[in-house]
Design an enzyme around this catalytic site. Structure first.
Site, PDB file in Angstrom:
ATOM      1  N   GLU A  52      -2.810  -5.248  99.446  1.00 33.88           N
ATOM      2  CA  GLU A  52      -1.496  -5.067 100.049  1.00 33.88           C
ATOM      3  C   GLU A  52      -0.406  -4.944  98.982  1.00 33.88           C
ATOM      4  O   GLU A  52       0.584  -4.226  99.171  1.00 33.88           O
ATOM      5  CB  GLU A  52      -1.174  -6.251 100.972  1.00 33.88           C
ATOM      6  CG  GLU A  52      -2.020  -6.319 102.232  1.00 33.88           C
ATOM      7  CD  GLU A  52      -3.365  -6.987 102.025  1.00 33.88           C
ATOM      8  OE1 GLU A  52      -4.111  -7.136 103.002  1.00 33.88           O
ATOM      9  OE2 GLU A  52      -3.684  -7.366 100.870  1.00 33.88           O
ATOM     10  N   PRO A 263     -17.058  -7.325  90.599  1.00 38.86           N
ATOM     11  CA  PRO A 263     -16.918  -8.189  91.780  1.00 38.86           C
ATOM     12  C   PRO A 263     -15.509  -8.133  92.352  1.00 38.86           C
ATOM     13  O   PRO A 263     -14.529  -7.904  91.631  1.00 38.86           O
ATOM     14  CB  PRO A 263     -17.232  -9.587  91.231  1.00 38.86           C
ATOM     15  CG  PRO A 263     -18.009  -9.347  89.975  1.00 38.86           C
ATOM     16  CD  PRO A 263     -17.437  -8.083  89.408  1.00 38.86           C
ATOM     17  N   GLY A 311      -6.814  -5.425  87.379  1.00 43.38           N
ATOM     18  CA  GLY A 311      -5.869  -4.328  87.215  1.00 43.38           C
ATOM     19  C   GLY A 311      -6.410  -3.119  86.493  1.00 43.38           C
ATOM     20  O   GLY A 311      -5.631  -2.297  86.004  1.00 43.38           O
ATOM     21  N   GLU A 312      -7.733  -2.982  86.404  1.00 41.00           N
ATOM     22  CA  GLU A 312      -8.311  -1.848  85.682  1.00 41.00           C
ATOM     23  C   GLU A 312      -9.248  -1.012  86.545  1.00 41.00           C
ATOM     24  O   GLU A 312     -10.172  -0.374  86.025  1.00 41.00           O
ATOM     25  CB  GLU A 312      -9.068  -2.339  84.438  1.00 41.00           C
ATOM     26  CG  GLU A 312      -8.171  -2.864  83.337  1.00 41.00           C
ATOM     27  CD  GLU A 312      -8.906  -3.020  82.009  1.00 41.00           C
ATOM     28  OE1 GLU A 312      -8.349  -2.605  80.986  1.00 41.00           O
ATOM     29  OE2 GLU A 312     -10.033  -3.557  82.003  1.00 41.00           O
ATOM     30  N   LEU A 337     -11.589   2.530  99.998  1.00 45.92           N
ATOM     31  CA  LEU A 337     -12.235   3.532  99.148  1.00 45.92           C
ATOM     32  C   LEU A 337     -11.261   4.585  98.618  1.00 45.92           C
ATOM     33  O   LEU A 337     -11.643   5.505  97.899  1.00 45.92           O
ATOM     34  CB  LEU A 337     -13.377   4.220  99.907  1.00 45.92           C
ATOM     35  CG  LEU A 337     -13.116   4.798 101.311  1.00 45.92           C
ATOM     36  CD1 LEU A 337     -12.281   6.050 101.292  1.00 45.92           C
ATOM     37  CD2 LEU A 337     -14.436   5.065 102.010  1.00 45.92           C
ATOM     38  N   ILE A 338      -9.990   4.477  98.958  1.00 43.54           N
ATOM     39  CA  ILE A 338      -9.025   5.524  98.633  1.00 43.54           C
ATOM     40  C   ILE A 338      -8.815   5.658  97.131  1.00 43.54           C
ATOM     41  O   ILE A 338      -8.731   6.769  96.595  1.00 43.54           O
ATOM     42  CB  ILE A 338      -7.690   5.265  99.365  1.00 43.54           C
ATOM     43  CG1 ILE A 338      -7.892   5.423 100.868  1.00 43.54           C
ATOM     44  CG2 ILE A 338      -6.590   6.201  98.871  1.00 43.54           C
ATOM     45  CD1 ILE A 338      -6.698   5.011 101.708  1.00 43.54           C
ATOM     46  N   GLU A 339      -8.735   4.522  96.402  1.00 39.73           N
ATOM     47  CA  GLU A 339      -8.508   4.595  94.960  1.00 39.73           C
ATOM     48  C   GLU A 339      -9.670   5.267  94.250  1.00 39.73           C
ATOM     49  O   GLU A 339      -9.474   6.034  93.305  1.00 39.73           O
ATOM     50  CB  GLU A 339      -8.263   3.209  94.378  1.00 39.73           C
ATOM     51  CG  GLU A 339      -7.853   3.245  92.916  1.00 39.73           C
ATOM     52  CD  GLU A 339      -7.494   1.879  92.347  1.00 39.73           C
ATOM     53  OE1 GLU A 339      -7.044   1.821  91.190  1.00 39.73           O
ATOM     54  OE2 GLU A 339      -7.670   0.872  93.064  1.00 39.73           O
TER      55      GLU A 339
END
Length: 424
Positions: A52, A263, A311-312, A337-339
């Site tokens: 979010e 994970p 963040g990677e 799954l968008i990223e």
């Protein structure tokens, strides 16, 4: 909720032993703040967790362009969400924990910060938030809203509690028509179906560039198990062991690719590494990489890569040729799954995608994702997919088309929010 407060404190201290962020500013959760009281006027944006918060980042970029000088009050429920949210702050903004859902805590929150509107991302709704905001005449808007069939039935079983909460929202802006229909069933006033904000997120260009540079040094494709949840790593390791014990042809052989695991929850990094070692594998951790993963055939035949950083994800997706979707192989509803598709990494998903049903179906229809029955089939499907060169892999081009086709939700959402942002 009042009687549960001691249990919440115990839970936070327990979680804090694994993630120190949960020990930060605990009293904020109960409406006690060290920040000086302000004149108010904040736009309160609530992003409960990491996903979010990424969506909030997309929204805030467009919101700030439409309303320069806007002051944001950003709240979260998880340590990962709060850590990521720091990057979204500008001068004049504030960031605190979400208030625990008792009348007194919410009242203290509203009196202290005096927000003029509350914008809640996706699913997070608490009855006392709504009741106290209505009493204080603070409009609450649920944006990028989604509602699975399972969540709708759970809410219906507590209709005496959930229906007033949904009815008390000023408006709801849904991701899909199916989400809108379920939310309306619960009593929400859905004014528009605007798509998913996450399609408007742009992958980190520097991470993608780094991934592509590292990829040039590899002599084998990379298959990623992304955002895995407890139990799924064991399924994955069982499948790899089965292929190791009974090798197939060279394309389906376990050593035809590099295997990478990321994970979902950072507090499990060490636990998952220990599980890999217990199963007889060597582990190469991202936190120990200097110039990328070591890919020398003489040393890594039995080595698995572990993405143990925050963040990677763009780096991991950029490095990978296919991604197995965590949360979809156990009955957990899947992950976003968008990223992955935005980074040009095709997705292979299991049967359980009810949390992101519409996006999963759209991706499957577009050829950006494939659905399989279980982890074993996912691994063999991935091996077959990456046996083609990137230029021959039609799923990579499908990812680009899919991502481009669904952008624009951020602009539409901000336009719908503008009436709530006007000041007297």
């Amino acid at each position: 909720m009042w009687f549960l407060q001691p249990l919440l404190r115990r839970k936070l201290h327990r979680r804090g032993r694994e993630e120190a962020g949960y020990l930060q500013a605990i009293e904020e959760r109960f409406g006690y703040y060290t920040q000086a009281s302000t004149e108010g006027g904040y736009v309160w944006v609530h992003a409960v967790s990491l996903g979010e918060t990424h969506a909030a980042g997309v929204l805030l970029q467009v919101l700030r362009a439409a309303q320069p000088g806007i002051r944001i009050l950003l709240t979260h429920g998880t340590a990962t969400g709060r850590a990521q949210g720091v990057s979204l702050l500008q001068d004049g903004d504030e960031q605190v924990w979400q208030p625990w859902d008792t009348p007194a805590a919410v009242q203290r929150f509203l009196v202290h910060f005096k927000p003029r509107v509350g914008i809640i991302l996706e699913t997070e709704l608490w009855p006392n938030w709504v009741a106290q905001c209505n009493q204080a005449q603070v409009p609450l808007v649920l944006v990028n809203a989604r509602m699975s069939e399972k969540s709708m039935h759970q809410a219906q079983r507590l209709a005496w509690l959930s229906r007033p909460a949904y009815q008390g929202l000023s408006t709801v802006l849904a991701q899909t028509q199916a989400d809108a229909d379920r939310l309306q069933t619960l009593g929400a006033k859905v004014d528009a179906v605007l798509g998913n904000l996450k399609f408007d997120a742009r992958p980190d260009a520097s991470q993608l560039a780094q991934a592509h540079a590292w990829k040039e040094t590899l002599n084998r494709p990379v298959v990623l198990l992304t955002s895995s949840r407890e139990g799924e790593e064991a399924m994955w390791l069982d499948t790899l062991q089965a292929l190791k014990d009974i090798p197939r042809d060279h394309q389906d052989h376990i050593h035809a690719v590099h295997w990478l695991l990321v994970p979902r929850h950072p507090q499990r990094f060490d636990e998952v590494a220990a599980l890999m070692v217990e199963r007889g594998w060597k582990v190469s951790r991202r936190s120990q990489w200097v110039d990328g993963p070591v890919a020398d055939n003489s040393v890594d035949a039995n080595t698995l890569w572990l993405g143990d950083s925050l963040g990677e994800m763009a780096l991991y997706y950029g490095l990978s040729d296919a991604a197995l979707l965590g949360g979809s192989f156990a009955p957990l509803g899947g992950q976003n799954l968008i990223e992955s598709t935005a980074c040009g990494c095709p997705v292979i998903m299991g049967p359980h995608t009810f949390n992101f049903a519409e996006a999963a179906q759209l991706a499957e229809d577009a050829g950006a994702a494939l659905r399989v029955e279980d982890m074993a089939q996912a691994v063999t499907t991935a091996l077959q997919m990456v046996s083609f060169s990137p230029h021959e892999n039609v799923h990579i081009e499908a990812c680009k088309v899919f991502s481009q086709a669904h952008r624009g939700a951020a602009q539409r959402t901000v336009q719908a929010l503008l009436p709530y942002l006007k000041t007297d």
